[in-house]
Design a protein around this motif. Structure first.
Motif, short mmCIF file in Angstrom:
data_model
loop_
_atom_site.label_atom_id
_atom_site.label_comp_id
_atom_site.label_asym_id
_atom_site.label_seq_id
_atom_site.Cartn_x
_atom_site.Cartn_y
_atom_site.Cartn_z
N ALA A 87 0.83 -1.21 0.00
CA ALA A 87 0.00 0.00 0.00
C ALA A 87 0.85 1.25 0.00
CB ALA A 87 -0.94 -0.01 1.21
N GLY A 88 1.88 1.29 0.87
CA GLY A 88 2.67 2.50 1.03
C GLY A 88 3.64 2.78 -0.09
N LEU A 89 4.20 1.74 -0.70
CA LEU A 89 5.27 1.95 -1.68
C LEU A 89 4.86 1.69 -3.12
CD1 LEU A 89 8.31 0.40 0.22
CD2 LEU A 89 7.79 2.81 -0.13
N GLN A 90 3.90 0.80 -3.34
CA GLN A 90 3.55 0.44 -4.70
C GLN A 90 2.24 1.05 -5.16
OE1 GLN A 90 5.53 -1.80 -6.87
NE2 GLN A 90 6.90 -0.96 -5.33
N ALA A 91 1.28 1.23 -4.27
CA ALA A 91 -0.05 1.67 -4.69
C ALA A 91 -0.25 3.17 -4.55
CB ALA A 91 -1.12 0.92 -3.88
N MET A 92 0.07 3.74 -3.39
CA MET A 92 -0.27 5.13 -3.13
C MET A 92 0.58 6.17 -3.86
SD MET A 92 -0.78 7.03 0.57
CE MET A 92 0.98 7.28 0.85
N PRO A 93 1.92 6.07 -3.90
CA PRO A 93 2.71 7.14 -4.52
C PRO A 93 2.38 7.42 -5.99
CG PRO A 93 4.10 5.79 -3.12
CD PRO A 93 2.78 5.10 -3.20
N GLY A 124 -5.90 7.48 4.07
CA GLY A 124 -6.90 6.76 4.83
C GLY A 124 -7.37 5.50 4.13
N LEU A 125 -7.63 5.58 2.83
CA LEU A 125 -8.11 4.42 2.08
C LEU A 125 -7.06 3.32 2.03
CD1 LEU A 125 -9.88 6.27 -0.88
CD2 LEU A 125 -10.99 4.88 0.89
N HIS A 126 -5.81 3.69 1.77
CA HIS A 126 -4.76 2.67 1.72
C HIS A 126 -4.48 2.09 3.11
CE1 HIS A 126 -3.97 4.44 -2.28
NE2 HIS A 126 -3.44 3.26 -2.55
N GLY A 127 -4.60 2.92 4.13
CA GLY A 127 -4.43 2.41 5.49
C GLY A 127 -5.52 1.42 5.87
N ALA A 169 3.63 6.98 5.98
CA ALA A 169 4.60 8.08 6.01
C ALA A 169 5.71 7.85 4.99
CB ALA A 169 5.17 8.22 7.41
N LEU A 170 6.16 6.59 4.87
CA LEU A 170 7.18 6.27 3.87
C LEU A 170 6.64 6.50 2.46
CD1 LEU A 170 9.97 5.17 3.20
CD2 LEU A 170 9.05 2.85 3.40
N GLY A 171 5.39 6.09 2.24
CA GLY A 171 4.77 6.34 0.94
C GLY A 171 4.61 7.82 0.64
N ALA A 172 4.27 8.61 1.67
CA ALA A 172 4.15 10.05 1.49
C ALA A 172 5.50 10.67 1.13
CB ALA A 172 3.59 10.70 2.75
N LEU A 173 6.58 10.16 1.73
CA LEU A 173 7.91 10.67 1.42
C LEU A 173 8.29 10.33 -0.02
CD1 LEU A 173 10.54 12.03 2.20
CD2 LEU A 173 11.32 9.85 3.16
N LYS A 182 6.36 7.91 -13.05
CA LYS A 182 7.46 7.01 -13.39
C LYS A 182 8.55 7.06 -12.33
CE LYS A 182 6.82 6.95 -18.41
NZ LYS A 182 7.44 7.25 -19.74
N VAL A 183 8.85 8.27 -11.87
CA VAL A 183 9.86 8.41 -10.83
C VAL A 183 9.37 7.76 -9.53
CG1 VAL A 183 11.15 10.06 -9.42
CG2 VAL A 183 10.81 10.50 -11.86
N ALA A 184 8.08 7.93 -9.24
CA ALA A 184 7.50 7.32 -8.03
C ALA A 184 7.61 5.80 -8.09
CB ALA A 184 6.04 7.74 -7.87
N ASN A 185 7.34 5.22 -9.26
CA ASN A 185 7.47 3.77 -9.41
C ASN A 185 8.91 3.33 -9.24
OD1 ASN A 185 4.76 3.02 -9.89
ND2 ASN A 185 4.90 3.72 -12.01
N ALA A 186 9.84 4.12 -9.77
CA ALA A 186 11.26 3.76 -9.67
C ALA A 186 11.74 3.83 -8.23
CB ALA A 186 12.09 4.68 -10.56
N ILE A 187 11.43 4.92 -7.53
CA ILE A 187 11.86 5.06 -6.14
C ILE A 187 11.17 4.03 -5.26
CG2 ILE A 187 11.89 6.58 -4.13
CD1 ILE A 187 12.14 8.94 -5.99
N GLY A 188 9.86 3.84 -5.51
CA GLY A 188 9.11 2.85 -4.73
C GLY A 188 9.68 1.45 -4.87
N SER A 189 10.06 1.09 -6.09
CA SER A 189 10.63 -0.24 -6.32
C SER A 189 12.00 -0.37 -5.66
CB SER A 189 10.74 -0.51 -7.83
OG SER A 189 9.46 -0.53 -8.43
N ALA A 190 12.79 0.70 -5.68
CA ALA A 190 14.12 0.66 -5.07
C ALA A 190 14.03 0.46 -3.56
CB ALA A 190 14.88 1.94 -5.40
N VAL A 191 13.02 1.05 -2.94
CA VAL A 191 12.84 0.92 -1.50
C VAL A 191 12.07 -0.34 -1.15
CG1 VAL A 191 11.93 2.07 0.56
CG2 VAL A 191 12.88 3.44 -1.29
#
Length: 263
Positions: A87-93, A124-127, A169-173, A182-191
């Motif tokens: 939810a935090g890294l793959q879906a929300m960002p 809220g929805l992802h949480g 909070a990590l997803g918000a960052l 595209k950048v969000a997907n790249a950073i999210g995948s790296a983390v």
């Protein structure tokens, strides 16, 4: 004759913004339900993975490396955390950065609906989806593999709440640091993969070598895995693990607030 000016009532002034925020939440919830792929990875995949691993006979036998518990017992907290990572890294960002990229947040800033209402709705929805997934994993673990339900229920719920807040909070960052989807997907995948490792997806934290285990416990999901395991066994989660979770939540939230841009 004097005229007394009556100041406006804050309650009435706040009503339009509340109604607007409620409308945003309703709209975002509708859009969220229309994304079956996101719902699958957050709410279904962690439980499916738990069922697949629990179906392996050797994983249902006590393991000395895990302190005498079974692998499937140790994996339930991992499945719970996996939904939060998804939810935090793959879906929300990508959703939030997509709104920024298309100028939706900028246009919202000149309407009664504040961009923060949309951000709050998304978090809220992802949480909520992550919490539902956690309940599903606990239920399936109990019914299918006789995994005991958490003995320290309040401690488990407390650790679960902190873990969800840390993941969001990590997803918000990630959203704050990403100018495009595209950048969000790249950073999210790296983390994503380091967080999966620290949560114990490939090797439960309890089975890690001592030095590696201590390092992992300093990360949010490593601390969360230990806190959930302790609460499941009947103890209040260790304050060291709770402290690590709380510290990461505060630091990640502060960084996201510092660097987040609506345009």
């Amino acid at each position: 004759m004097t005229t007394t000016l009556t100041p406006p009532r804050p309650a009435r002034a706040a009503r339009p913004s509340r109604r607007a925020a409620a409308a945003v939440l309703k709209t975002e919830a509708t859009l969220f339900r229309r994304e079956p792929a996101g719902l699958f990875w957050i709410m279904v995949f962690p439980t499916v993975l738990l069922v697949v691993l629990g179906s392996i006979p050797g994983f249902r036998d006590p393991d000395k490396a895990l302190g005498g518990i079974r692998f499937v017992d140790a994996y339930v907290p991992v499945a719970v955390l996996l939904s939060m990572i998804m939810a935090g890294l793959q879906a929300m960002p990508p959703v939030i950065t997509g709104y920024r990229e298309r100028g939706i947040l900028r246009r919202m800033s000149v309407t009664p609906v504040r961009p923060s209402a949309l951000l709050g709705a998304q978090m809220g929805l992802h949480g909520v989806a992550a919490v539902i997934s956690a309940v599903l994993s606990l239920t399936v673990g109990r019914l299918a593999f006789q995994v005991a339900l958490p003995h320290q229920l309040f401690g488990y719920a407390f650790a679960l709440l902190l873990a969800v807040l840390s993941a969001l909070a990590l997803g918000a960052l990630v959203s704050a640091l990403s100018r495009t989807s595209k950048v969000a997907n790249a950073i999210g995948s790296a983390v994503f993969f380091p967080m999966m490792f620290s949560a114990g997806v490939w090797l439960p934290v309890q089975a890690m070598p001592d030095t590696l285990g201590r390092i992992v416990e300093l990360l949010p999901f490593g601390a969360a895995a230990q806190a959930l395991t302790e609460a499941a066994a009947g103890s209040w989660p260790g304050w060291d693990h709770i402290g690590v979770l709380a510290l990461w939540t505060v630091l990640l939230s502060a960084a996201a607030s510092r660097w987040f841009r609506w345009e």
